[in-house]
Write a protein that holds these residues in place. Structure first.
Motif, PDB file in Angstrom:
ATOM      1  N   ALA A  72      50.732   3.410  54.590  1.00 39.15           N
ATOM      2  CA  ALA A  72      50.501   2.538  55.748  1.00 39.15           C
ATOM      3  C   ALA A  72      50.823   1.088  55.419  1.00 39.15           C
ATOM      4  CB  ALA A  72      49.056   2.669  56.212  1.00 39.15           C
ATOM      5  N   TRP A 106      46.054   6.653  61.546  1.00 38.89           N
ATOM      6  CA  TRP A 106      46.993   5.776  60.840  1.00 38.89           C
ATOM      7  C   TRP A 106      48.204   5.486  61.722  1.00 38.89           C
ATOM      8  CZ3 TRP A 106      45.273   3.218  56.947  1.00 38.89           C
ATOM      9  CH2 TRP A 106      44.328   3.764  56.076  1.00 38.89           C
ATOM     10  N   LEU A 110      49.147   1.733  63.515  1.00 40.79           N
ATOM     11  CA  LEU A 110      50.451   1.100  63.323  1.00 40.79           C
ATOM     12  C   LEU A 110      51.194   0.930  64.646  1.00 40.79           C
ATOM     13  CD1 LEU A 110      51.570   2.914  60.063  1.00 40.79           C
ATOM     14  CD2 LEU A 110      51.498   0.428  60.361  1.00 40.79           C
TER      15      LEU A 110
END
Length: 567
Positions: A72, A106, A110
């Motif tokens: 990430a 995740w 993002l």
């Protein structure tokens, strides 16, 4: 001869179907969270033996076991965004062709920050419910395995009881920790007028037992059957079912019980994300590999490693914890940040941002100077807030924020317009000092945040003075910051120009003693470009909302995204 022809034909057909006639090599890098990587490796190895290919080119699948937080960080850096708590990418992590993190959160975090991050497929390939892990003797005292507990039950135990030593893996860096945080937050939100108090109490309790790494948290469970050891060790933590299975497989002195609390928290759903930018051949290879993950063989590989199939059931080899339901866990998540306002198993991405921001503001010690605009335009009513003025809305946001900060914080308060103190554009209401000694003083001083009729906005002189004040008392081990609330542009004709302000800040800024300048812009009269010119010199960020009623959420988000290096 007929037999030879049939055999030869069958062999030729097998070659065509299996791809054994492929040549060359098409690399496909798949980064996967460590617990699922061995199962993916087994499938990849078998596919290579069987001659997996794309257009007669052999596919070489490379499985790289990587913690999701490391990948990430790489992807966030590529897209020019910063995820709260994630930090900079390590030197070993790389951007893969396919990413299989442990949770769609995740991807959601993002994609909600970086519009250019738009992975495809995103289908779940495995599942592990998030449970509360407890040493079995402790769980028995709460009615396990016969009694079904809820998150409200747990919240009451950890905020009013004295018997549970709770812990959590840092939720900004761990999906199971985030899931537990969200579930506890939802339970606290049902406390009515006491919701904020319940939330703060729960987070502070969790924070006392937090760990940066899952392995460190697991090591704090009892290592001896001695009652004193059990009483003094970690007694409750949000972990995945797979964590409990793996822990118990080592035959510890005290086994862990897995408590499946209701309502079920967001599961780890292991999405298969084909990252943007893949060329057509690699995209085809990724699709071919994904198809193999829907077969029984992969389900059994998952079971051997304590993971369920994506539908929440399990294959052979799965060692179910006592009381484990099947199927179990929440449905796979969606990651589109604009999917009707919901994502990640029905969660609005704003909910995740708010939860992480609240966690950061409660648990991260800091030294901060809050500076509130009292120019005349702050008298403008806000229709979405019952026509309360912008100043009213800002005061309430500051009051709520004050309730979240614990006594480890140091806080000061200024107001500004023009000529508030002689020719000076700002006035100090409370100097920066520990909240432990001046919380009541700060709250009372908010009553003095009263707009000046006809007052202009002395933004530049105030910004420089606030920066220098925080710099003069800079404290190591804390995030040192200035937070300025404003609804307008600089309007002080007798003060600094923008060019002069930037030159002064560039001269006094010290990379060894960083100070984050955070601007919270209110309404449509703010120039984001003007404010970003300042934060490019100092570090920090600009957060603008045209609807001042959103200022509370903006404040939390601004605090959560503060860089923590150097401070």
């Amino acid at each position: 001869m007929a037999l030879v022809v049939v055999v030869a034909g069958a062999w030729f057909g097998y070659q065509r179907l299996s791809g054994l006639s492929c040549s060359g090599e098409l690399p496909l890098v798949v980064s996967a969270t460590p617990e699922i990587a061995p199962a993916l490796q087994s499938v990849a190895d078998q596919w290579q033996v069987d001659g997996g290919a794309v257009d007669d080119t052999c596919v070489a699948v490379q499985i790289v076991a990587s913690d999701p937080v490391d990948v990430a960080a790489v992807l966030a850096g590529q897209h020019g965004v910063a995820l709260a708590g994630v930090g900079q990418a390590s030197g070993t992590a790389v951007a893969p062709d396919v990413w299989v993190p442990d949770s769609s959160t995740w991807l959601l975090r993002l994609s909600s920050l970086a519009p250019g991050f738009s992975p495809t497929n995103n289908e779940s390939v495995a599942r592990s419910p998030v449970v509360i892990a407890m040493p079995e003797p402790v769980a028995t005292t709460l009615g396990w395995p016969d009694q079904q507990l809820t998150w409200t039950d747990l919240l009451q135990q950890i905020t009013t009881g004295i018997n549970l030593r709770t812990g959590i893996v840092e939720p900004t860096r761990d999906a199971a920790g985030l899931s537990g945080l969200l579930a506890l937050g939802a339970a606290a939100s049902e406390a009515g007028e006491n919701a904020q108090q319940a939330t703060t109490a729960a987070l502070r309790t969790l924070a006392t037992g937090r760990s940066a790494l899952r392995e460190d948290l697991l090591a704090r469970f009892p290592r001896s059957a001695d009652p004193a050891s059990v009483a003094s060790s970690l007694s409750a933590a949000a972990l995945s079912e797979e964590d409990v299975i793996e822990y118990n497989a080592t035959e510890p002195p005290i086994a862990l019980a897995a408590l499946y609390l209701e309502p079920a928290p967001m599961s780890l759903d292991y999405p298969y994300a084909v990252l943007p930018g893949a060329d057509p051949a690699k995209a085809a290879a990724a699709d071919g590999f994904f198809e193999l993950l829907n077969e029984v063989a992969f389900r059994d590989q998952l079971g051997d490693r304590g993971l369920r199939a994506s539908d929440g059931t399990w294959g052979t080899g799965f060692s179910a914890p006592q009381g484990a339901p099947s199927p179990a866990g929440t449905a796979p998540a969606t990651i589109e940040p604009e999917s009707g306002g919901t994502a990640a198993g029905g969660l609005d991405p704003v909910v995740i941002d708010r939860a992480l921001a609240t966690w950061t503001s409660v648990t991260l010690p800091a030294r901060m100077l809050a500076v509130i605009d009292v120019s005349g335009s702050m008298l403008e009513p806000v229709p979405s807030a019952g026509n309360a003025t912008r100043a009213d809305v800002t005061r309430e946001a500051a009051r709520r924020g004050l309730g979240l900060f614990d006594d480890s914080w140091a806080l000061g308060l200024w107001i500004f317009s023009i000529e508030l103190d002689g020719e000076q554009d700002w006035r100090e209401l409370v100097p920066i000092s520990p909240l432990s000694s001046q919380r009541a003083t700060l709250e009372a001083s908010l009553a003095e945040v009263v707009p000046k009729q006809g007052g202009n906005t002395g933004l530049y002189d105030t910004s420089l003075a606030a920066y220098r004040t925080v710099q003069d008392g800079w404290a190591a081990g804390r995030v040192n910051s200035v937070v300025i609330f404003t609804d307008g542009r600089n309007e002080d004709d007798n003060g600094l120009t923008q060019e002069q302000l930037l030159a002064e800040l560039a001269e006094v800024a010290d990379p060894q003693r960083p100070i984050q300048m955070i601007y919270i812009g209110i309404g449509d009269g703010v120039s984001q470009q003007e404010l970003e010119a300042v934060t490019e010199v100092t570090g920090g960020g600009v957060f603008v909302t045209e609807d001042p009623a959103n200022i509370g959420d903006i404040l939390l988000k601004a605090i959560a995204l503060r860089p923590t290096t150097g401070g």
